[in-house]
Design an enzyme around this catalytic site. Sequence first.
Site, PDB file in Angstrom:
ATOM      1  N   ARG A 222       0.855  -1.175   0.000  1.00  0.00           N
ATOM      2  CA  ARG A 222       0.000   0.000   0.000  1.00  0.00           C
ATOM      3  C   ARG A 222       0.889   1.222   0.000  1.00  0.00           C
ATOM      4  O   ARG A 222       1.998   1.203   0.557  1.00  0.00           O
ATOM      5  CB  ARG A 222      -0.916   0.031   1.225  1.00  0.00           C
ATOM      6  CG  ARG A 222      -2.076  -0.953   1.163  1.00  0.00           C
ATOM      7  CD  ARG A 222      -3.123  -0.527   0.140  1.00  0.00           C
ATOM      8  NE  ARG A 222      -4.326  -1.351   0.212  1.00  0.00           N
ATOM      9  CZ  ARG A 222      -4.593  -2.378  -0.563  1.00  0.00           C
ATOM     10  NH1 ARG A 222      -3.697  -2.745  -1.478  1.00  0.00           N
ATOM     11  NH2 ARG A 222      -5.722  -3.046  -0.450  1.00  0.00           N
ATOM     12  N   GLU A 251      -4.447   7.763  -4.659  1.00  0.00           N
ATOM     13  CA  GLU A 251      -4.726   7.061  -5.908  1.00  0.00           C
ATOM     14  C   GLU A 251      -6.044   7.544  -6.516  1.00  0.00           C
ATOM     15  O   GLU A 251      -7.070   7.530  -5.813  1.00  0.00           O
ATOM     16  CB  GLU A 251      -4.764   5.541  -5.673  1.00  0.00           C
ATOM     17  CG  GLU A 251      -3.420   4.994  -5.241  1.00  0.00           C
ATOM     18  CD  GLU A 251      -3.368   3.474  -5.138  1.00  0.00           C
ATOM     19  OE1 GLU A 251      -4.408   2.810  -5.356  1.00  0.00           O
ATOM     20  OE2 GLU A 251      -2.285   2.940  -4.865  1.00  0.00           O
ATOM     21  N   HIS A 269      -1.543   0.695  -9.851  1.00  0.00           N
ATOM     22  CA  HIS A 269      -2.170  -0.267  -8.940  1.00  0.00           C
ATOM     23  C   HIS A 269      -2.885  -1.385  -9.716  1.00  0.00           C
ATOM     24  O   HIS A 269      -4.071  -1.643  -9.535  1.00  0.00           O
ATOM     25  CB  HIS A 269      -3.165   0.436  -8.010  1.00  0.00           C
ATOM     26  CG  HIS A 269      -3.436  -0.354  -6.758  1.00  0.00           C
ATOM     27  ND1 HIS A 269      -3.854   0.221  -5.589  1.00  0.00           N
ATOM     28  CD2 HIS A 269      -3.331  -1.688  -6.486  1.00  0.00           C
ATOM     29  CE1 HIS A 269      -4.017  -0.704  -4.658  1.00  0.00           C
ATOM     30  NE2 HIS A 269      -3.699  -1.871  -5.172  1.00  0.00           N
TER      31      HIS A 269
END
Length: 303
Positions: A222, A251, A269
Amino acid sequence: MTKPTLLVHPSLGFFETRLAGDYEVVHWPTDRKDIRAAVTIGHVGVSNAMIDALPELKCIVCFGVGVDGIDLGYAKQRGVTITHGREINHEDVADVAIGLMIARHRLFTEGEKVLRDGTWTPPLAVPPQRRIRGRKVGIVGMGAIGAAVAQRAEAFGTEIKWFGPRAKPDVRHAYEPDLLQLATWADVLIVCARGDRSTEGLITAEIIHALGGDGVLINISRGNVIDEGALIAALKSGALGGAGLDVFVEEPTPTSRWADVPNCTLTPHLGGGTREALYAGSQNVLENLRRFYAGEALLTPLL
């Protein structure tokens, strides 16, 4: 027969059409008080304020392995059970970690740029690259993802050590209980730690500087596990040799934040986003919901 009301947060696109066959799907914010279950993505989660506003909520089903957007202690206090999709996409995330390691050592990002920009000048389009074989790889977190990364990294002829909250007798690679010592030893540090509040800020500026000007930092955990500001500063100054990142503090991450940051390969991601993992994850969500409403034992409760 009336369908149960199901909170979906955030919106899950096409998957909601499948959910709508069995549930009345609602989104946040909502005034509904009859919601007993919610589906979320772990890094978004369901806040304490949302839990407080849903007096009948008893189950949060996470699409994917992460649960970092949920205050686990508060959910337990409120009697809310959490499920997640453990060991569904770990092999895919490990593939991305190794891909980023290769990209940084063999300068794929820089090579593609000179090709596309028309500045390819033989004999060497980019500076001499680094061989992966013989590099020392430190793995932070030896769960399902970390173990899959170790298996792959070993096949490249690397030496492996790992760090975690406790040693595991079934892991044959050397355990290093001091993260700073691991970073000092390693040429490559691959962050596979579970993303929750216990690991926030785990990779500090000191750890980044210990990895050094020839070191490479890979993060598929993360974004908030790493001090992102310190990472960017170290890349700009040359205190860190390179980075491969699939996750970010914010994000989508602002493009301006990375515009002048050298020696990094960035992906949006996409670690667990294979067709196979997404299908398995969707089936996991559906089965956990079915079992919850049927009063059966949940398929993958958070342990």
